[in-house]
Design a protein around this motif. Structure first.
Motif, PDB file in Angstrom:
ATOM      1  N   PRO A  20       6.125  -5.290  -5.109  1.00 49.59           N
ATOM      2  CA  PRO A  20       6.868  -5.924  -6.200  1.00 49.59           C
ATOM      3  C   PRO A  20       8.332  -5.504  -6.176  1.00 49.59           C
ATOM      4  CG  PRO A  20       5.331  -4.284  -7.053  1.00 49.59           C
ATOM      5  CD  PRO A  20       5.097  -4.383  -5.579  1.00 49.59           C
ATOM      6  N   PRO A  21       9.225  -6.421  -6.461  1.00 53.87           N
ATOM      7  CA  PRO A  21      10.655  -6.131  -6.329  1.00 53.87           C
ATOM      8  C   PRO A  21      11.128  -4.970  -7.206  1.00 53.87           C
ATOM      9  CG  PRO A  21      10.302  -8.293  -7.329  1.00 53.87           C
ATOM     10  CD  PRO A  21       8.970  -7.773  -6.904  1.00 53.87           C
ATOM     11  N   HIS A  22      10.482  -4.725  -8.331  1.00 54.16           N
ATOM     12  CA  HIS A  22      10.932  -3.644  -9.212  1.00 54.16           C
ATOM     13  C   HIS A  22      10.587  -2.259  -8.656  1.00 54.16           C
ATOM     14  CE1 HIS A  22       6.928  -4.888 -10.675  1.00 54.16           C
ATOM     15  NE2 HIS A  22       6.733  -3.612 -10.946  1.00 54.16           N
ATOM     16  N   TYR A  23       9.874  -2.190  -7.523  1.00 52.76           N
ATOM     17  CA  TYR A  23       9.605  -0.915  -6.859  1.00 52.76           C
ATOM     18  C   TYR A  23      10.416  -0.760  -5.578  1.00 52.76           C
ATOM     19  CZ  TYR A  23       5.693   0.106  -9.953  1.00 52.76           C
ATOM     20  OH  TYR A  23       4.918   0.383 -11.045  1.00 52.76           O
ATOM     21  N   PHE A  34      14.321   0.393   0.695  1.00 56.94           N
ATOM     22  CA  PHE A  34      13.394   1.484   0.432  1.00 56.94           C
ATOM     23  C   PHE A  34      12.422   1.121  -0.681  1.00 56.94           C
ATOM     24  CE2 PHE A  34      17.361   3.415   1.904  1.00 56.94           C
ATOM     25  CZ  PHE A  34      16.892   4.057   3.046  1.00 56.94           C
ATOM     26  N   GLU A  35      11.154   1.344  -0.414  1.00 52.23           N
ATOM     27  CA  GLU A  35      10.132   1.141  -1.435  1.00 52.23           C
ATOM     28  C   GLU A  35       9.818   2.497  -2.065  1.00 52.23           C
ATOM     29  OE1 GLU A  35       5.995  -1.256  -2.170  1.00 52.23           O
ATOM     30  OE2 GLU A  35       6.930  -1.306  -0.206  1.00 52.23           O
ATOM     31  N   CYS A  36       9.640   2.506  -3.347  1.00 49.81           N
ATOM     32  CA  CYS A  36       9.456   3.741  -4.108  1.00 49.81           C
ATOM     33  C   CYS A  36       8.377   4.653  -3.499  1.00 49.81           C
ATOM     34  CB  CYS A  36       9.091   3.390  -5.552  1.00 49.81           C
ATOM     35  SG  CYS A  36       8.899   4.827  -6.603  1.00 49.81           S
ATOM     36  N   ILE A  37       7.246   4.113  -3.127  1.00 49.46           N
ATOM     37  CA  ILE A  37       6.155   4.949  -2.623  1.00 49.46           C
ATOM     38  C   ILE A  37       6.526   5.628  -1.309  1.00 49.46           C
ATOM     39  CG2 ILE A  37       4.824   3.191  -1.367  1.00 49.46           C
ATOM     40  CD1 ILE A  37       2.344   4.610  -2.930  1.00 49.46           C
ATOM     41  N   ALA A  82       6.763   9.706  -0.637  1.00 50.56           N
ATOM     42  CA  ALA A  82       6.150  10.429   0.486  1.00 50.56           C
ATOM     43  C   ALA A  82       7.175  11.316   1.176  1.00 50.56           C
ATOM     44  CB  ALA A  82       5.529   9.445   1.478  1.00 50.56           C
ATOM     45  N   GLU A  83       8.381  10.821   1.296  1.00 50.51           N
ATOM     46  CA  GLU A  83       9.440  11.591   1.958  1.00 50.51           C
ATOM     47  C   GLU A  83       9.869  12.789   1.122  1.00 50.51           C
ATOM     48  OE1 GLU A  83      11.910  12.609   4.995  1.00 50.51           O
ATOM     49  OE2 GLU A  83      10.500  10.940   5.054  1.00 50.51           O
ATOM     50  N   THR A  84       9.944  12.620  -0.180  1.00 52.62           N
ATOM     51  CA  THR A  84      10.466  13.696  -1.033  1.00 52.62           C
ATOM     52  C   THR A  84       9.387  14.605  -1.611  1.00 52.62           C
ATOM     53  OG1 THR A  84      10.472  12.253  -2.987  1.00 52.62           O
ATOM     54  CG2 THR A  84      12.506  12.354  -1.670  1.00 52.62           C
TER      55      THR A  84
END
Length: 75
Positions: A8-11, A16-19, A23-25
Motif C-alpha cells: 500500500p502506498p502509505h507504507y 523504500f517500503e516500511c517493512i 528489517a534494516e534498522t
C-alpha cells in the motif's frame, strides 16, 4: 483491494517500503516476530472489521515471515 494488501502506498517513501527499513534498522528476527503478531491481529479482527481483506493481510505477513526465514537460510 489488492493495493490495500500488497505494498500500500502509505507504507512507502520513495523506493523504500516500511517493512524493509524495519528489517534494516531493527533486524530480521524482530521483523519476523512482528509479522507473526500482525498476522494474528488481522486474523483476530477479520470477522469484526474488514473480513477477506484482513485475511489477505494476514497471509501477506505470513508470506513475508517465510520470505525472511528463507533469506536467512540461504546466507
Amino acid at each position: 483491494m489488492a493495493e490495500a494488501v500488497n505494498h500500500p502506498p502509505h507504507y512507502n517513501t520513495g523506493s523504500f517500503e516500511c517493512i524493509d527499513v524495519m528489517a534494516e534498522t531493527q533486524g530480521v528476527e524482530a521483523v519476523k516476530h512482528f509479522c507473526v503478531c500482525n498476522a494474528f491481529k488481522y486474523l483476530y479482527r477479520a470477522n469484526r472489521k474488514n473480513g477477506l481483506e484482513d485475511i489477505e493481510k494476514a497471509i501477506w505477513y505470513l508470506n513475508k515471515y517465510v520470505e525472511l526465514s528463507k533469506e536467512g537460510c540461504s546466507k
